[in-house]
Scaffold this motif. Structure first.
Motif, PDB file in Angstrom:
ATOM      1  N   ILE A  49       0.536  -0.967  -0.007  1.00 53.52           N
ATOM      2  CA  ILE A  49       0.026   0.126   0.148  1.00 53.52           C
ATOM      3  C   ILE A  49       0.845   0.667  -0.123  1.00 53.52           C
ATOM      4  CG2 ILE A  49       0.022   0.432   2.602  1.00 53.52           C
ATOM      5  CD1 ILE A  49      -3.311   1.043   2.275  1.00 53.52           C
ATOM      6  N   LEU A  50       0.316   1.680  -0.472  1.00 57.96           N
ATOM      7  CA  LEU A  50       1.033   3.489  -0.758  1.00 57.96           C
ATOM      8  C   LEU A  50       0.455   4.860   0.156  1.00 57.96           C
ATOM      9  CD1 LEU A  50       1.677   3.507  -4.914  1.00 57.96           C
ATOM     10  CD2 LEU A  50       3.321   3.246  -3.127  1.00 57.96           C
ATOM     11  N   LEU A  51       1.247   4.553   1.330  1.00 59.21           N
ATOM     12  CA  LEU A  51       0.951   5.746   1.800  1.00 59.21           C
ATOM     13  C   LEU A  51       1.334   7.091   2.413  1.00 59.21           C
ATOM     14  CD1 LEU A  51       0.343   3.427   4.777  1.00 59.21           C
ATOM     15  CD2 LEU A  51      -1.315   4.752   3.565  1.00 59.21           C
ATOM     16  N   ASP A  52       1.022   8.039   2.205  1.00 68.31           N
ATOM     17  CA  ASP A  52       1.307   9.663   2.607  1.00 68.31           C
ATOM     18  C   ASP A  52       2.038   9.110   3.397  1.00 68.31           C
ATOM     19  OD1 ASP A  52       1.214  12.304   3.849  1.00 68.31           O
ATOM     20  OD2 ASP A  52       0.543  12.855   2.031  1.00 68.31           O
ATOM     21  N   PRO A  53       3.397   9.622   3.560  1.00 68.14           N
ATOM     22  CA  PRO A  53       4.403  10.188   4.521  1.00 68.14           C
ATOM     23  C   PRO A  53       3.685  10.965   6.129  1.00 68.14           C
ATOM     24  CG  PRO A  53       5.752  10.826   2.345  1.00 68.14           C
ATOM     25  CD  PRO A  53       4.453  10.946   2.380  1.00 68.14           C
ATOM     26  N   ALA A  54       2.978  11.765   5.692  1.00 71.69           N
ATOM     27  CA  ALA A  54       1.868  12.252   7.274  1.00 71.69           C
ATOM     28  C   ALA A  54       1.753  11.458   8.149  1.00 71.69           C
ATOM     29  CB  ALA A  54       1.684  13.335   6.954  1.00 71.69           C
ATOM     30  N   ILE A  55       0.980  10.467   7.179  1.00 66.29           N
ATOM     31  CA  ILE A  55       0.179   8.884   7.586  1.00 66.29           C
ATOM     32  C   ILE A  55       1.424   8.346   8.399  1.00 66.29           C
ATOM     33  CG2 ILE A  55      -1.451   7.192   7.685  1.00 66.29           C
ATOM     34  CD1 ILE A  55      -2.794   9.084   5.431  1.00 66.29           C
ATOM     35  N   ILE A  56       2.544   7.507   7.773  1.00 70.02           N
ATOM     36  CA  ILE A  56       3.395   6.904   8.467  1.00 70.02           C
ATOM     37  C   ILE A  56       3.868   7.095   9.678  1.00 70.02           C
ATOM     38  CG2 ILE A  56       5.339   6.325   7.721  1.00 70.02           C
ATOM     39  CD1 ILE A  56       4.536   5.407   5.270  1.00 70.02           C
ATOM     40  N   ILE A  57       4.631   8.825   9.132  1.00 68.20           N
ATOM     41  CA  ILE A  57       5.117   9.916  10.659  1.00 68.20           C
ATOM     42  C   ILE A  57       4.559   9.610  11.828  1.00 68.20           C
ATOM     43  CG2 ILE A  57       5.754  11.959  11.540  1.00 68.20           C
ATOM     44  CD1 ILE A  57       6.798  12.547   8.889  1.00 68.20           C
ATOM     45  N   LYS A  58       2.718  10.155  11.833  1.00 63.28           N
ATOM     46  CA  LYS A  58       1.537   9.834  13.010  1.00 63.28           C
ATOM     47  C   LYS A  58       1.651   8.241  13.297  1.00 63.28           C
ATOM     48  CE  LYS A  58      -1.933  13.475  11.615  1.00 63.28           C
ATOM     49  NZ  LYS A  58      -3.360  13.851  10.779  1.00 63.28           N
ATOM     50  N   LEU A  59       1.625   7.388  12.264  1.00 59.16           N
ATOM     51  CA  LEU A  59       1.888   6.430  12.853  1.00 59.16           C
ATOM     52  C   LEU A  59       2.773   5.505  13.909  1.00 59.16           C
ATOM     53  CD1 LEU A  59       0.013   4.000   9.312  1.00 59.16           C
ATOM     54  CD2 LEU A  59      -0.771   3.992  12.158  1.00 59.16           C
ATOM     55  N   LYS A  60       3.955   6.379  12.790  1.00 53.85           N
ATOM     56  CA  LYS A  60       5.650   6.245  14.341  1.00 53.85           C
ATOM     57  C   LYS A  60       4.910   5.919  15.447  1.00 53.85           C
ATOM     58  CE  LYS A  60       8.566   4.758  10.065  1.00 53.85           C
ATOM     59  NZ  LYS A  60       9.583   4.973   9.718  1.00 53.85           N
ATOM     60  N   GLY A  61       4.424   7.825  15.564  1.00 52.67           N
ATOM     61  CA  GLY A  61       4.507   8.112  16.728  1.00 52.67           C
ATOM     62  C   GLY A  61       3.378   7.577  17.724  1.00 52.67           C
ATOM     63  N   LYS A  62       2.475   7.530  16.935  1.00 53.81           N
ATOM     64  CA  LYS A  62       1.704   6.082  18.257  1.00 53.81           C
ATOM     65  C   LYS A  62       1.474   5.208  18.645  1.00 53.81           C
ATOM     66  CE  LYS A  62      -2.608   8.777  17.169  1.00 53.81           C
ATOM     67  NZ  LYS A  62      -3.063   9.888  17.602  1.00 53.81           N
ATOM     68  N   ALA A  63       2.792   4.794  17.454  1.00 59.13           N
ATOM     69  CA  ALA A  63       3.095   3.283  17.999  1.00 59.13           C
ATOM     70  C   ALA A  63       4.401   3.514  18.886  1.00 59.13           C
ATOM     71  CB  ALA A  63       3.222   2.563  16.436  1.00 59.13           C
ATOM     72  N   HIS A  64       5.297   4.061  18.951  1.00 55.25           N
ATOM     73  CA  HIS A  64       6.562   4.209  19.111  1.00 55.25           C
ATOM     74  C   HIS A  64       5.902   5.048  21.576  1.00 55.25           C
ATOM     75  CE1 HIS A  64      10.115   5.105  21.078  1.00 55.25           C
ATOM     76  NE2 HIS A  64       9.800   6.520  21.876  1.00 55.25           N
ATOM     77  N   LYS A  65       4.914   5.304  20.965  1.00 55.16           N
ATOM     78  CA  LYS A  65       3.739   5.514  22.430  1.00 55.16           C
ATOM     79  C   LYS A  65       3.232   4.424  23.145  1.00 55.16           C
ATOM     80  CE  LYS A  65       2.517  10.402  21.820  1.00 55.16           C
ATOM     81  NZ  LYS A  65       1.055  10.581  21.661  1.00 55.16           N
ATOM     82  N   ARG A  66       3.530   3.064  21.873  1.00 56.04           N
ATOM     83  CA  ARG A  66       2.499   1.779  22.986  1.00 56.04           C
ATOM     84  C   ARG A  66       3.752   0.895  22.685  1.00 56.04           C
ATOM     85  NH1 ARG A  66      -1.471   5.053  20.474  1.00 56.04           N
ATOM     86  NH2 ARG A  66      -3.183   4.539  20.881  1.00 56.04           N
ATOM     87  N   GLY A  67       4.978   1.012  22.410  1.00 55.09           N
ATOM     88  CA  GLY A  67       5.943  -0.152  21.804  1.00 55.09           C
ATOM     89  C   GLY A  67       6.183  -0.832  21.531  1.00 55.09           C
TER      90      GLY A  67
END
Length: 85
Positions: A49-67
């Motif tokens: 899937i091709l995603l907008d880089p901004a979405i990936i950044i948001k996902l990475k931030g939320k994922a990092h908070k959850r480990g």
């Protein structure tokens, strides 16, 4: 706590620890049917899937908070919201 109560607490804990280390709990788990499959293993299909880089950044931030990893975070979001559409 007074000295006597504390000694009793440690003694009981030590006895429990010794009992646990002394016993093989494998048969007890099977007999009591304590081993329950929480989530059956499901065959997953790879996808691209091709995603907008901004979405990936948001996902990475939320994922990092959850480990967790961002791809795992994406799977969680999709799983929770796919029926909304």
């Amino acid at each position: 706590m007074n000295g006597g109560t504390m000694k009793k607490l440690y003694k009981r804990t030590d006895n429990q620890k010794k009992e646990f280390e002394r016993r093989d709990l494998g048969n007890d788990i099977v007999k009591d049917q304590a081993s329950v499959v929480i989530r059956p293993k499901v065959r997953q299909m790879p996808t691209s899937i091709l995603l907008d880089p901004a979405i990936i950044i948001k996902l990475k931030g939320k994922a990092h908070k959850r480990g967790i990893g961002y791809q795992t975070m994406l799977k969680i979001v999709l799983h929770e919201h796919v029926d909304d559409y």
